[in-house]
Motif scaffolding. Structure first.
Motif, PDB file in Angstrom:
ATOM      1  N   ARG A   3     -91.042 -45.322  -9.078  1.00 51.16           N
ATOM      2  CA  ARG A   3     -90.763 -46.728  -8.810  1.00 51.16           C
ATOM      3  C   ARG A   3     -90.820 -47.493 -10.128  1.00 51.16           C
ATOM      4  O   ARG A   3     -91.824 -47.494 -10.820  1.00 51.16           O
ATOM      5  N   ASN A  93     -85.826 -48.284  -5.250  1.00 50.80           N
ATOM      6  CA  ASN A  93     -87.208 -48.639  -4.941  1.00 50.80           C
ATOM      7  C   ASN A  93     -87.392 -48.870  -3.449  1.00 50.80           C
ATOM      8  O   ASN A  93     -88.372 -48.415  -2.862  1.00 50.80           O
ATOM      9  N   SER A  97     -89.693 -46.361  -1.193  1.00 46.96           N
ATOM     10  CA  SER A  97     -90.887 -46.858  -0.520  1.00 46.96           C
ATOM     11  C   SER A  97     -90.745 -46.764   0.995  1.00 46.96           C
ATOM     12  O   SER A  97     -91.732 -46.605   1.696  1.00 46.96           O
TER      13      SER A  97
END
Length: 110
Positions: A3, A93, A97
């Motif tokens: 990330r 990202n 996630s």
């Protein structure tokens, strides 16, 4: 996938005169290949005409790992360069996630 801050992906190429753009491509390529994508070496990005083909393969790798379409990622990277990489990184990202397992932290008991 690691990330990274989308703001860093936007501002660092400006500060480093474009060098971070190539560093970001190389690091992301390595992470994509470790997850099953087949993106060729980043050195091909430096060759003028071959760089277009390389960006397509890079976009295919991103699409394979994170899902989504190849065309939109390629268009962002090809037309907008490091600015487009900001949007691609934000997308990666969000996808990373969303697919990562949630961990719950519990307070330590004394």
């Amino acid at each position: 996938m690691k990330r990274r801050s989308a703001a860093a992906v936007f501002f660092l190429p400006l500060i480093t005169f474009g060098i971070y753009w190539i560093v970001w491509l190389a690091k992301t390529r390595g992470e994509l290949n470790s997850q099953g994508a087949a993106v060729p070496t980043t050195w091909l990005f430096i060759v003028p005409i071959v760089s277009i083909w390389w960006l397509w393969k890079f976009a295919e790798g991103i699409a394979r790992v994170t899902g989504g379409g190849v065309g939109s990622k390629f268009t962002l990277l090809f037309l907008l360069g490091s600015v487009g990489a900001t949007f691609v990184q934000a997308n990666m990202n969000a996808r990373t996630s969303a697919s990562a397992p949630m961990t719950t932290l519990t307070p330590a008991t004394a």
